[in-house]
Scaffold this active site. Sequence first.
Site, PDB file in Angstrom:
ATOM      1  N   ALA A 192       0.195 103.719  62.241  1.00  0.00           N
ATOM      2  CA  ALA A 192      -1.118 103.205  62.643  1.00  0.00           C
ATOM      3  C   ALA A 192      -1.050 101.699  62.786  1.00  0.00           C
ATOM      4  CB  ALA A 192      -2.164 103.583  61.600  1.00  0.00           C
ATOM      5  N   GLY A 238      -0.134  96.957  60.418  1.00  0.00           N
ATOM      6  CA  GLY A 238       0.343  98.319  60.629  1.00  0.00           C
ATOM      7  C   GLY A 238       0.607  99.021  59.318  1.00  0.00           C
ATOM      8  N   ASP A 239       0.655 100.336  59.411  1.00  0.00           N
ATOM      9  CA  ASP A 239       1.039 101.138  58.262  1.00  0.00           C
ATOM     10  C   ASP A 239       1.777 102.365  58.762  1.00  0.00           C
ATOM     11  OD1 ASP A 239       0.902 101.428  55.316  1.00  0.00           O
ATOM     12  OD2 ASP A 239      -0.015 103.335  55.847  1.00  0.00           O
ATOM     13  N   THR A 240       2.890 102.679  58.137  1.00  0.00           N
ATOM     14  CA  THR A 240       3.686 103.839  58.520  1.00  0.00           C
ATOM     15  C   THR A 240       3.710 104.821  57.368  1.00  0.00           C
ATOM     16  OG1 THR A 240       5.035 102.450  59.961  1.00  0.00           O
ATOM     17  CG2 THR A 240       5.944 104.597  59.361  1.00  0.00           C
ATOM     18  N   LYS A 285      -5.810  96.309  55.872  1.00  0.00           N
ATOM     19  CA  LYS A 285      -4.903  95.160  55.879  1.00  0.00           C
ATOM     20  C   LYS A 285      -5.375  94.112  56.888  1.00  0.00           C
ATOM     21  CE  LYS A 285      -0.622  97.635  54.645  1.00  0.00           C
ATOM     22  NZ  LYS A 285       0.667  98.142  55.188  1.00  0.00           N
TER      23      LYS A 285
END
Length: 195
Positions: free
Chosen positions: A111, A74-76, A58
Amino acid sequence: MSASQRPRLILASASPRRRDLLAQIGIVPDAVDPADIDESPLKGELPAPYAARIAAEKAALVAARYPGAAILSGDTVVAVGRRILPKAEDEKMARECLKLMSGRRHKVLSAITLVDADGKARHRLSTSIVLFKQLHADEIDAYVASGEWHGKAGGYALQGRAASLITWMSGSPSAIIGLPLFETRALLTAAGLIS
């Protein structure tokens, strides 16, 4: 570095929760530009490397659109064991996720990637553990009826009604919501964007 010297900060996320969390630490991005990428896990990909890869992809995509700016993405990911749970897009999926997590611990991996104005990428990963109570059918029905699960990893949102179904957690509440603030502040500081 004064505000006039600071590079623009672009948030590569459409999540209003991430914007709200940044605001909690006094950060307002100069622009919001979500990255539209294929978020399908690779064959055999484990949850932590998956979360890190998606956050990095991203950031890289949006960084290409804003030379000289800093990009935060970010990524959850919610994971039960080695299984990556989807972002719930329909009631059936939300129910499946809640039934799977009922009475057991799961991990929330959050992250983040920060690409600085020189194109250097920095990465962090926050791991939290959450335990849901043993959920009864009527509790699952009530939660699904709330609609709060829609688009949420694992089909729930800590900042809403699901908080009353959680018996224990370890880690960062902000990371579970979608942006680990301790790690985010550390990355922004390391990149010279805040002091």
